[in-house]
Scaffold this active site. Structure first.
Site, PDB file in Angstrom:
ATOM      1  N   HIS A  21      21.341 -19.975  21.048  1.00 13.62           N
ATOM      2  CA  HIS A  21      22.821 -20.017  21.518  1.00 13.62           C
ATOM      3  C   HIS A  21      23.693 -20.425  20.383  1.00 13.62           C
ATOM      4  O   HIS A  21      24.785 -20.075  19.951  1.00 13.62           O
ATOM      5  CB  HIS A  21      22.968 -20.896  22.851  1.00 13.62           C
ATOM      6  CG  HIS A  21      24.291 -21.073  23.190  1.00 13.62           C
ATOM      7  ND1 HIS A  21      24.420 -20.121  24.725  1.00 13.62           N
ATOM      8  CD2 HIS A  21      25.228 -21.571  22.933  1.00 13.62           C
ATOM      9  CE1 HIS A  21      25.823 -20.366  24.732  1.00 13.62           C
ATOM     10  NE2 HIS A  21      26.199 -21.154  23.852  1.00 13.62           N
ATOM     11  N   GLU A  22      23.428 -21.489  19.985  1.00 18.98           N
ATOM     12  CA  GLU A  22      24.331 -22.329  18.999  1.00 18.98           C
ATOM     13  C   GLU A  22      24.336 -21.511  17.668  1.00 18.98           C
ATOM     14  O   GLU A  22      25.258 -21.418  17.034  1.00 18.98           O
ATOM     15  CB  GLU A  22      24.155 -23.962  18.843  1.00 18.98           C
ATOM     16  CG  GLU A  22      24.276 -24.780  19.928  1.00 18.98           C
ATOM     17  CD  GLU A  22      25.703 -24.540  20.407  1.00 18.98           C
ATOM     18  OE1 GLU A  22      26.460 -24.368  19.766  1.00 18.98           O
ATOM     19  OE2 GLU A  22      25.869 -24.758  21.761  1.00 18.98           O
ATOM     20  N   HIS A  25      26.646 -18.717  17.591  1.00 15.80           N
ATOM     21  CA  HIS A  25      27.950 -18.851  17.333  1.00 15.80           C
ATOM     22  C   HIS A  25      28.432 -19.199  15.987  1.00 15.80           C
ATOM     23  O   HIS A  25      29.253 -18.281  15.437  1.00 15.80           O
ATOM     24  CB  HIS A  25      28.328 -20.078  18.099  1.00 15.80           C
ATOM     25  CG  HIS A  25      28.316 -20.203  19.667  1.00 15.80           C
ATOM     26  ND1 HIS A  25      29.001 -19.070  20.358  1.00 15.80           N
ATOM     27  CD2 HIS A  25      27.994 -20.991  20.739  1.00 15.80           C
ATOM     28  CE1 HIS A  25      29.018 -19.402  21.440  1.00 15.80           C
ATOM     29  NE2 HIS A  25      28.411 -20.547  21.806  1.00 15.80           N
TER      30      HIS A  25
END
Length: 224
Positions: A21-22, A25
């Site tokens: 997820h990170e 980004h």
């Protein structure tokens, strides 16, 4: 041994989900013009670069022990939206990248269950449990993070899509966002338990959509 097994079938999917997820980004921000995350080593699949000691480890463990409910966060990936080639549209893509990758991981995990069932019996049960939890955790992360409240990803997507006047008003709420989330998901359920009233908004805000998506993923991957 039971405790170690339980930790292994939850910790691995959680760490994988927040890591991808990170990193998503940071990767999308880099491709759209801002290499801040890349320069700080955050476009990485090393979980240690994304774990927040308080939000990823201490708080969720404390909440599970006391309430049975887990809430936490990873270290936010640094993004300088002003450096994106198209800051307003870029913010939408950067914010949506994390939940989008979580949805993709849920589908991939469902598909991999078929391969896990081919493993030796001593290993297949553990692998299937990991993959099922991966589906569930990634869907929870995707749905929760798309709630339209800054600093959640959904709030940033809304800021990027709303007309400027409404976007500015929503963006100003960011400083209050985390306290509101903690109050809604931690304080209200605890208060409700004390007075005998269900004040937990999680089942209808997140639980319902996750249940729908889980059915869709299991159908799509042939698990139903």
């Amino acid at each position: 041994m039971d405790i170690a097994y339980t930790i292994s079938v939850w910790a691995i999917p959680v760490l994988a989900a927040i890591t991808f997820h990170e990193a998503a980004h940071g990767y999308v921000a880099w491709r759209l013009g801002d290499d801040t995350a890349r320069r700080q080593g955050r476009v990485s699949l090393n979980p240690l670069r994304h774990v927040d000691p308080l939000g990823t480890l201490l708080l969720p463990g404390l909440l599970i022990a006391t309430t049975g409910f887990a809430f936490g966060w990873a270290r936010p990936v640094p993004v300088d939206f002003s450096r994106l080639r198209d800051p307003r549209r870029g913010m939408v893509w950067v914010a949506a990248a994390g939940p989008a990758f979580n949805l993709s991981l849920a589908v991939i995990s469902g598909a991999l269950v078929h391969l896990a069932l081919l493993l030796p019996e001593s290993l297949s049960g553990w692998a299937v449990e990991n993959l099922y939890h991966s589906m569930l955790i990634n869907l929870v992360l995707a749905v929760f993070n798309m709630l339209p409240l800054p600093p959640l990803d959904g709030g940033r997507v809304a800021v990027g899509l709303l007309p400027p006047r409404l976007a500015r008003g929503l963006a100003r709420m960011e400083r209050f966002g985390l306290p509101v989330i903690i109050c809604a998901l931690v304080v209200l359920p605890l208060a409700g338990r004390e007075i005998g009233v269900d004040l937990n908004p999680f089942p209808w805000l997140v639980g319902g959509p996750v249940a729908f998506l889980l059915q869709a993923v299991t159908a799509l991957t042939g698990l139903r």
